[in-house]
Enzyme design. Structure first.
Site, PDB file in Angstrom:
ATOM      1  N   ASP A  57      22.712 -33.761 -35.211  1.00 15.42           N
ATOM      2  CA  ASP A  57      24.048 -33.227 -34.919  1.00 15.42           C
ATOM      3  C   ASP A  57      25.096 -33.962 -35.758  1.00 15.42           C
ATOM      4  O   ASP A  57      25.843 -34.822 -35.268  1.00 15.42           O
ATOM      5  CB  ASP A  57      24.339 -33.375 -33.422  1.00 15.42           C
ATOM      6  CG  ASP A  57      25.602 -32.654 -32.992  1.00 15.42           C
ATOM      7  OD1 ASP A  57      26.106 -31.829 -33.773  1.00 15.42           O
ATOM      8  OD2 ASP A  57      26.081 -32.917 -31.865  1.00 15.42           O
ATOM      9  N   HIS A  86      27.660 -29.466 -34.167  1.00 13.31           N
ATOM     10  CA  HIS A  86      27.908 -28.410 -33.179  1.00 13.31           C
ATOM     11  C   HIS A  86      29.385 -28.053 -33.078  1.00 13.31           C
ATOM     12  O   HIS A  86      29.739 -27.015 -32.524  1.00 13.31           O
ATOM     13  CB  HIS A  86      27.334 -28.800 -31.804  1.00 13.31           C
ATOM     14  CG  HIS A  86      28.162 -29.742 -31.003  1.00 13.31           C
ATOM     15  ND1 HIS A  86      27.938 -31.099 -30.978  1.00 13.31           N
ATOM     16  CD2 HIS A  86      29.202 -29.522 -30.166  1.00 13.31           C
ATOM     17  CE1 HIS A  86      28.805 -31.689 -30.171  1.00 13.31           C
ATOM     18  NE2 HIS A  86      29.589 -30.751 -29.670  1.00 13.31           N
ATOM     19  N   SER A 129      33.564 -34.861 -28.538  1.00 11.85           N
ATOM     20  CA  SER A 129      32.541 -34.559 -29.547  1.00 11.85           C
ATOM     21  C   SER A 129      33.042 -34.782 -30.960  1.00 11.85           C
ATOM     22  O   SER A 129      34.162 -34.415 -31.299  1.00 11.85           O
ATOM     23  CB  SER A 129      32.102 -33.102 -29.444  1.00 11.85           C
ATOM     24  OG  SER A 129      31.232 -32.918 -28.380  1.00 11.85           O
TER      25      SER A 129
END
Length: 262
Positions: free
Chosen positions: A120, A75, A217
Site C-alpha cells: 500500500d 489506496h 491514511s
C-alpha cells in the site's frame, strides 16, 4: 471545506464491504485515520506532512519526498485521476497552506486492495514544486532493510478522527505509540479477515486508546525522526488488541528511489 476519507474497507463480524467514498467510517477502517489520544502538533514540527485533497475535500495525508514528488498510500489514489487530487503544504490546518496539483500517479505494481492492502504505497508528482523552508521539508527515509526495533517509541501524526466514528480536528495532531513485535501482531490479527504480511508494520500501546483513525491514511510513522511506516489500515481506531497497521517503509526504500530518484 468538507472531509472525505480515502477508500474505506469495512470489516466486522465476518462481513466485508468496500465503499468508494464514505464520510462516516464503520467497522475496520482503511484509513483516512485520525489520531486517537494525541495532542496538537506545533508549526514546523513535521514539515514533510501534507494534507491530501479529492477535488475540494480533505481526503487523507501525504509526505514531501522532493521538490516535485510526494509519498502516500496506494489506496488513497487508486481509481482516481491526477486532475482530481491535490495536496497542501506548510500548514497545521488541512485546508490552508499552498496548493499543489497532482500531475502523475505511480502506484506499487503489486498493490492489492482486497488482500490486506499489501504493498500500500504510491508516489505522485505535483505542480508547482515545493519551496523548502522551516515549514516544508522532505521526509527523512530509512535505508532499505533498516527496520525499527520492537518496543521503540514511534510518533504518528494526522488530521484523522479523534476516536472511532468521532469528530475530526482542524489542526494536525500527534501521538506516541510503540512498534509492535511482528510475530505478536501476526497472532493478534490471525483470526481477522485481513492478515499481517512482511511488508506491514504494526504499532500501538498494549492498553489501547492511542493510535491512528479515519483520515490519517497516507501519513507517516516516525521513529527517531525517520519515517518507518505509512498509515494503511486497522480494526476500528486504537482498539485494544488490534494495532494500527502501516506500510513498512524499509521494505520499499529501493522502490521509492527507482520511481522518484530520491
Amino acid at each position: 471545506m468538507k472531509i472525505i476519507f480515502c477508500v474505506l474497507a469495512v470489516l466486522y463480524s465476518g462481513n466485508f464491504k468496500i465503499t468508494k467514498i464514505q464520510i462516516l467510517p464503520a467497522g475496520l477502517l482503511v484509513h483516512g485515520k485520525k489520531i486517537v489520544g494525541g495532542v496538537p502538533a506545533e508549526l514546523g514540527e513535521f514539515p514533510s506532512q501534507l494534507s491530501l485533497h479529492l477535488n475540494d475535500s480533505m481526503y487523507g495525508a501525504a509526505n514531501v519526498l522532493s521538490e516535485k514528488y510526494v509519498l502516500t498510500a496506494a489506496h488513497c489514489v487508486m481509481g482516481l485521476s491526477p486532475a482530481e487530487l491535490s495536496v497542501r503544504s506548510g500548514s497545521l490546518y488541512f485546508d490552508q497552506g499552498q496548493r499543489h496539483q497532482v500531475t502523475r500517479i505511480i502506484m506499487h505494481e503489486q498493490f492489492n486492495f482486497t488482500d490486506s492492502l499489501i504493498h500500500d504505497i504510491a508516489i505522485v508528482e505535483v505542480d508547482p514544486p515545493f519551496t523548502f523552508g522551516p515549514n516544508v521539508q522532505p521526509l527523512a527515509l530509512p535505508n532499505q532493510g533498516e527496520n525499527p526495533a520492537a518496543g521503540a517509541p514511534a510518533t504518528a501524526i494526522g488530521w484523522g478522527r479523534l476516536w472511532y466514528n468521532g469528530p475530526t480536528p482542524d489542526t494536525m495532531n500527534k501521538v506516541t505509540i510503540e512498534i509492535r513485535d511482528q510475530a505478536v501482531c501476526e497472532e493478534l490479527y490471525a483470526n481477522f479477515i485481513w492478515h499481517i504480511y512482511e511488508g506491514h508494520l504494526c504499532a500501538d500501546v498494549p492498553e489501547g486508546g492511542l493510535g491512528t483513525c479515519s483520515g490519517d491514511s497516507g501519513g507517516p510513522l516516525f521513529v527517531d525522526g525517520v519515517a518507518v511506516g505509512i498509515a494503511s489500515w486497522a480494526n476500528e481506531c486504537a482498539l485494544q488488541g488490534y494495532p494500527s497497521v502501516f506500510t513498512r517503509l524499509p521494505d520499499y526504500r529501493d522502490w521509492i528511489t527507482q520511481n522518484s530518484g530520491v
